[in-house]
Design a protein around this motif. Sequence first.
Motif, PDB file in Angstrom:
ATOM      1  N   ARG A  87      -7.027   7.227  -3.698  1.00  0.00           N
ATOM      2  CA  ARG A  87      -7.045   7.212  -2.220  1.00  0.00           C
ATOM      3  C   ARG A  87      -6.654   5.814  -1.706  1.00  0.00           C
ATOM      4  N   ARG A  88      -7.135   4.772  -2.397  1.00  0.00           N
ATOM      5  CA  ARG A  88      -6.808   3.392  -2.018  1.00  0.00           C
ATOM      6  C   ARG A  88      -5.309   3.140  -2.117  1.00  0.00           C
ATOM      7  N   GLU A  89      -4.678   3.645  -3.177  1.00  0.00           N
ATOM      8  CA  GLU A  89      -3.232   3.477  -3.339  1.00  0.00           C
ATOM      9  C   GLU A  89      -2.464   4.157  -2.210  1.00  0.00           C
ATOM     10  N   ILE A  90      -2.902   5.357  -1.843  1.00  0.00           N
ATOM     11  CA  ILE A  90      -2.245   6.076  -0.749  1.00  0.00           C
ATOM     12  C   ILE A  90      -2.381   5.299   0.555  1.00  0.00           C
ATOM     13  N   VAL A  91      -3.591   4.824   0.837  1.00  0.00           N
ATOM     14  CA  VAL A  91      -3.841   4.077   2.074  1.00  0.00           C
ATOM     15  C   VAL A  91      -3.023   2.788   2.099  1.00  0.00           C
ATOM     16  N   LEU A  92      -2.987   2.073   0.968  1.00  0.00           N
ATOM     17  CA  LEU A  92      -2.249   0.805   0.914  1.00  0.00           C
ATOM     18  C   LEU A  92      -0.747   1.019   1.068  1.00  0.00           C
ATOM     19  N   LYS A  93      -0.209   2.082   0.451  1.00  0.00           N
ATOM     20  CA  LYS A  93       1.226   2.363   0.607  1.00  0.00           C
ATOM     21  C   LYS A  93       1.570   2.647   2.057  1.00  0.00           C
ATOM     22  N   LYS A  94       0.729   3.451   2.713  1.00  0.00           N
ATOM     23  CA  LYS A  94       0.964   3.740   4.136  1.00  0.00           C
ATOM     24  C   LYS A  94       0.839   2.474   4.968  1.00  0.00           C
ATOM     25  N   ALA A  95      -0.172   1.657   4.662  1.00  0.00           N
ATOM     26  CA  ALA A  95      -0.398   0.438   5.438  1.00  0.00           C
ATOM     27  C   ALA A  95       0.760  -0.537   5.287  1.00  0.00           C
TER      28      ALA A  95
END
Length: 176
Positions: A87-95
Motif C-alpha cells: 500500500r505504501r508503494e502505491i501511495v508513494l508512486k501516486k504522490a
Amino acid sequence: MVSACVQSAIAVLERQYSRYFSIEITEKLREETASTRLHNIDSDEIMEMFSAAKAKAPNAILCFLSSQLRACKNKTVVYLDGISEERREIVLKKAVKLGRMQRDQKRRTQNVLKAELISRQKKKQQSRDDSERRRMERLLKDKGLEVVQTAYPDLDYSQSERVHEMLDGKGCREVN
C-alpha cells in the motif's frame, strides 16, 4: 493608575470576547478543543522550521521546503510507516507522480509570469525612452542644438546636419 489600566484592559477583553465567555462548555467541546494550540505558536514553529531547513539546504526550492514542512507537521512519515508495504508503494508512486505534475504546472505558471513581467518592464522602458525622446525633440525645436548639446553632452552629434534637415522638413537623405 496601574489598577485603572488593568480594569480598562479587562473591560475591553470582556467586550471583545463576551460571545466566548457566554458559551456553555460541555464535556464534548472540552474534548474537541483539548489538543488545539494557539495559531501564533504554530506559525512561530513553522517559521523556525523553515529557517532551519533553508539554512540546512540553501539551494532548495520553496516547493520542496514547503512539502517537507507539511510532511513533518501532518505526520505523513508516521502514517506511511503504519501502512503495509505494498500500500505504501502505491501511495508513494501516486504522490511522486502528482508532485511532479504539480511542480511542472508551477514552473509553467512561473514562466508565464516571468514573461509577463519582462514584457511589462520592456513596455515601461519603451515608454520612458519615448518620453525622453519627445522631450529632447521639443527642446531641440524650441531652444536649438546648442542647448541640447549642453543638456545631453554624452550624445553623438556627428550627424547634426541630418537632424536639422529632418526638423526643417526637408526629408531624410542618406548620410555615410
